[in-house]
Design a protein around this motif. Structure first.
Motif, PDB file in Angstrom:
ATOM      1  N   LYS A 189       0.808  -1.220   0.000  1.00  0.00           N
ATOM      2  CA  LYS A 189       0.000   0.000   0.000  1.00  0.00           C
ATOM      3  C   LYS A 189       0.841   1.270   0.000  1.00  0.00           C
ATOM      4  CE  LYS A 189      -3.759   2.278   2.532  1.00  0.00           C
ATOM      5  NZ  LYS A 189      -4.727   2.156   3.654  1.00  0.00           N
ATOM      6  N   CYS A 190       1.908   1.289   0.790  1.00  0.00           N
ATOM      7  CA  CYS A 190       2.712   2.509   0.871  1.00  0.00           C
ATOM      8  C   CYS A 190       3.303   2.865  -0.489  1.00  0.00           C
ATOM      9  CB  CYS A 190       3.826   2.349   1.905  1.00  0.00           C
ATOM     10  SG  CYS A 190       3.245   2.404   3.610  1.00  0.00           S
ATOM     11  N   LEU A 191       3.810   1.870  -1.197  1.00  0.00           N
ATOM     12  CA  LEU A 191       4.369   2.128  -2.518  1.00  0.00           C
ATOM     13  C   LEU A 191       3.279   2.548  -3.492  1.00  0.00           C
ATOM     14  CD1 LEU A 191       6.662   2.175  -4.516  1.00  0.00           C
ATOM     15  CD2 LEU A 191       6.437  -0.301  -4.787  1.00  0.00           C
ATOM     16  N   ALA A 192       2.143   1.874  -3.459  1.00  0.00           N
ATOM     17  CA  ALA A 192       1.047   2.223  -4.359  1.00  0.00           C
ATOM     18  C   ALA A 192       0.608   3.668  -4.139  1.00  0.00           C
ATOM     19  CB  ALA A 192      -0.130   1.272  -4.157  1.00  0.00           C
ATOM     20  N   TYR A 193       0.406   4.045  -2.879  1.00  0.00           N
ATOM     21  CA  TYR A 193      -0.034   5.406  -2.586  1.00  0.00           C
ATOM     22  C   TYR A 193       1.025   6.434  -2.967  1.00  0.00           C
ATOM     23  CZ  TYR A 193      -4.450   4.408  -0.164  1.00  0.00           C
ATOM     24  OH  TYR A 193      -5.741   4.055   0.125  1.00  0.00           O
ATOM     25  N   ALA A 194       2.300   6.099  -2.758  1.00  0.00           N
ATOM     26  CA  ALA A 194       3.366   7.036  -3.124  1.00  0.00           C
ATOM     27  C   ALA A 194       3.396   7.277  -4.624  1.00  0.00           C
ATOM     28  CB  ALA A 194       4.719   6.504  -2.645  1.00  0.00           C
ATOM     29  N   GLU A 303     -21.184  11.748  11.806  1.00  0.00           N
ATOM     30  CA  GLU A 303     -19.922  12.312  12.272  1.00  0.00           C
ATOM     31  C   GLU A 303     -18.787  11.320  12.068  1.00  0.00           C
ATOM     32  OE1 GLU A 303     -18.230  13.252  16.592  1.00  0.00           O
ATOM     33  OE2 GLU A 303     -19.680  14.790  15.927  1.00  0.00           O
ATOM     34  N   ARG A 304     -17.718  11.797  11.463  1.00  0.00           N
ATOM     35  CA  ARG A 304     -16.524  10.978  11.271  1.00  0.00           C
ATOM     36  C   ARG A 304     -15.367  11.651  12.003  1.00  0.00           C
ATOM     37  NH1 ARG A 304     -18.009  11.567   5.546  1.00  0.00           N
ATOM     38  NH2 ARG A 304     -18.868   9.636   4.693  1.00  0.00           N
ATOM     39  N   SER A 305     -14.615  10.862  12.717  1.00  0.00           N
ATOM     40  CA  SER A 305     -13.420  11.383  13.396  1.00  0.00           C
ATOM     41  C   SER A 305     -12.228  10.516  13.031  1.00  0.00           C
ATOM     42  CB  SER A 305     -13.617  11.386  14.913  1.00  0.00           C
ATOM     43  OG  SER A 305     -14.665  12.248  15.285  1.00  0.00           O
ATOM     44  N   TRP A 306     -11.055  11.119  13.018  1.00  0.00           N
ATOM     45  CA  TRP A 306      -9.833  10.378  12.707  1.00  0.00           C
ATOM     46  C   TRP A 306      -8.633  11.186  13.193  1.00  0.00           C
ATOM     47  CZ3 TRP A 306     -12.908  12.584   8.862  1.00  0.00           C
ATOM     48  CH2 TRP A 306     -12.355  13.681   8.183  1.00  0.00           C
ATOM     49  N   PRO A 307      -7.470  10.567  13.263  1.00  0.00           N
ATOM     50  CA  PRO A 307      -6.262  11.311  13.620  1.00  0.00           C
ATOM     51  C   PRO A 307      -5.772  12.100  12.390  1.00  0.00           C
ATOM     52  CG  PRO A 307      -6.041   8.961  14.117  1.00  0.00           C
ATOM     53  CD  PRO A 307      -7.206   9.122  13.201  1.00  0.00           C
ATOM     54  N   ALA A 308      -5.858  13.410  12.447  1.00  0.00           N
ATOM     55  CA  ALA A 308      -5.334  14.232  11.359  1.00  0.00           C
ATOM     56  C   ALA A 308      -3.822  14.092  11.306  1.00  0.00           C
ATOM     57  CB  ALA A 308      -5.727  15.687  11.563  1.00  0.00           C
ATOM     58  N   GLY A 309      -3.297  14.055  10.113  1.00  0.00           N
ATOM     59  CA  GLY A 309      -1.857  13.926   9.935  1.00  0.00           C
ATOM     60  C   GLY A 309      -1.562  13.560   8.500  1.00  0.00           C
ATOM     61  N   ARG A 310      -0.354  13.077   8.279  1.00  0.00           N
ATOM     62  CA  ARG A 310       0.080  12.741   6.925  1.00  0.00           C
ATOM     63  C   ARG A 310       0.271  11.233   6.785  1.00  0.00           C
ATOM     64  NH1 ARG A 310       5.326  16.116   6.600  1.00  0.00           N
ATOM     65  NH2 ARG A 310       5.136  16.030   8.864  1.00  0.00           N
ATOM     66  N   PHE A 311      -0.256  10.667   5.722  1.00  0.00           N
ATOM     67  CA  PHE A 311      -0.044   9.242   5.438  1.00  0.00           C
ATOM     68  C   PHE A 311       1.452   8.974   5.308  1.00  0.00           C
ATOM     69  CE2 PHE A 311       0.370   5.543   2.693  1.00  0.00           C
ATOM     70  CZ  PHE A 311      -0.538   4.658   3.269  1.00  0.00           C
ATOM     71  N   PHE A 312       2.174   9.910   4.702  1.00  0.00           N
ATOM     72  CA  PHE A 312       3.634   9.822   4.582  1.00  0.00           C
ATOM     73  C   PHE A 312       4.245  10.889   5.493  1.00  0.00           C
ATOM     74  CE2 PHE A 312       2.068   8.327   0.428  1.00  0.00           C
ATOM     75  CZ  PHE A 312       2.617   7.052   0.422  1.00  0.00           C
ATOM     76  N   PRO A 313       4.731  10.496   6.665  1.00  0.00           N
ATOM     77  CA  PRO A 313       5.195  11.484   7.640  1.00  0.00           C
ATOM     78  C   PRO A 313       6.345  12.360   7.159  1.00  0.00           C
ATOM     79  CG  PRO A 313       4.866   9.350   8.688  1.00  0.00           C
ATOM     80  CD  PRO A 313       4.746   9.129   7.214  1.00  0.00           C
TER      81      PRO A 313
END
Length: 342
Positions: A189-194, A303-313
């Motif tokens: 997944k990480c490679l695909a998303y990148a 209502e949807r909640s999630w940790p905001a941030g970056r998929f790729f830190p």
């Protein structure tokens, strides 16, 4: 120095020794220097990483296939410590391309020799029939693909590497990766998303409740959770739409600050045809209409909640408002969009 060199100097000594041994095809010395790369890596200073990354990347083609992947990971780690990604990236991505081709061949040979559960590339011991059924080169490609994923993502974290990668090459890498995932049942997944990250990409957003529209430009956004938060920051936080704006910290971690901060969704993202654009997907899921990606905002159904941030830190993300569409243009575009129950 009378009593020996510091750790960081020993790391560069190992790089120099490894370069020479590889070019001289000295297997024993290569192995010793390869071990020294690992031994002294943790003690090296940033300046040593800056020098080592491009030097190790430059000899990747000459390193045997097995250890080549580990050297690629070291190059990726050097880039994360400040080595020039533009100098290292082409070598890593060329290695990735060859590895993906080999992994696809591994999948084909596995199926042709009876199929069955696909071998786990990260198992403690390789499948006993793996090399016989896949062939040595294809088997090594399969076993090392996860290492090439790590090294390649380290390169693709940098906009300069992503924008230098031509569209056809990127598309070929992604297609080959998808074929390997489908055939093996394993996820990269990480490679695909990148490979799907968009840069300097125009985006038109239409807010259905207010009938307004906005022309934006996005770069370095890894997934739609990140995009969703940045949309709320730019449009609600910018005073263009009503609703809850993310805090400054929530927005910052989606751009360039480390960490994650809990947030709550402000919209339902949908396509012009009314299909949901899932937060778990990527901005590349947004369809192109008349040459530009077009996204519709509806009120959230729950209502949807999630940790905001970056998929790729390590990847800097951004979303910029370029202009507010006039009422006529926004109305015309909205008239072509449909509503569909989610």
């Amino acid at each position: 120095m009378i009593f020996g060199k510091k750790g960081r100097e020993r790391f560069l000594d190992a790089v120099t020794g490894f370069e020479a041994a590889v070019r001289e095809r000295d297997a024993d010395r290569s192995q010793q220097c390869f071990q020294d790369l690992h031994r002294f890596f943790g003690e090296a200073a940033d300046q040593e990483f800056h020098q080592a990354g491009p030097r190790l990347a430059g000899i990747l083609d000459e390193v045997p296939p097995g250890p080549r992947a580990t050297v690629a990971v070291i190059v990726g780690a050097c880039v994360e410590r400040g080595a020039d990604a533009s100098a290292c990236g082409p070598h890593i991505l060329a290695g990735l391309a060859g590895t993906l081709d080999g992994a696809r061949e591994a999948c084909e040979r596995w199926e042709a020799t009876g199929g069955g559960e696909f071998p786990d590339p990260e198992a403690d011991e390789p499948h006993p029939d793996l090399f016989d059924r896949m062939g040595e080169d294809a088997a090594v490609a399969w076993l090392t693909l996860h290492q090439w994923e790590m090294a390649s993502v380290a390169m693709l974290n940098h906009a300069a590497v992503r924008t230098a990668l031509d569209t056809d090459t990127r598309a070929r890498l992604f297609r080959t990766l998808r074929s390997v995932e489908e055939a093996s049942g394993h996820d990269f997944k990480c490679l695909a998303y990148a490979l799907l990250v968009l840069d300097d990409e125009p985006l038109v957003v239409l807010d259905r409740p207010t009938g307004t529209g906005y022309a934006l430009r996005m770069s370095g956004i890894g997934d739609n959770f990140q995009l969703h938060t940045l949309l709320a920051d730019v449009l609600i936080g910018g005073g263009h739409l009503p609703g809850r704006a993310p805090s400054a910290e929530e927005a910052a971690v989606c751009r360039d600050q480390p960490g994650q901060v809990d947030t709550t969704g402000s919209f339902n993202l949908v396509t012009p045809s009314g299909d949901w654009v899932w937060n778990e997907g990527t901005p590349s899921d947004i369809p192109v209409v008349d040459g530009v990606r077009l996204l519709v905002l509806d009120p959230p159904p729950y209502e949807r909640s999630w940790p905001a941030g970056r998929f790729f830190p390590h990847m800097t993300g951004d979303l910029v408002l370029e202009r507010v569409l006039d009422a006529e243009e926004a109305g015309r575009l909205l008239a072509g969009c449909v509503t569909k129950d989610g």
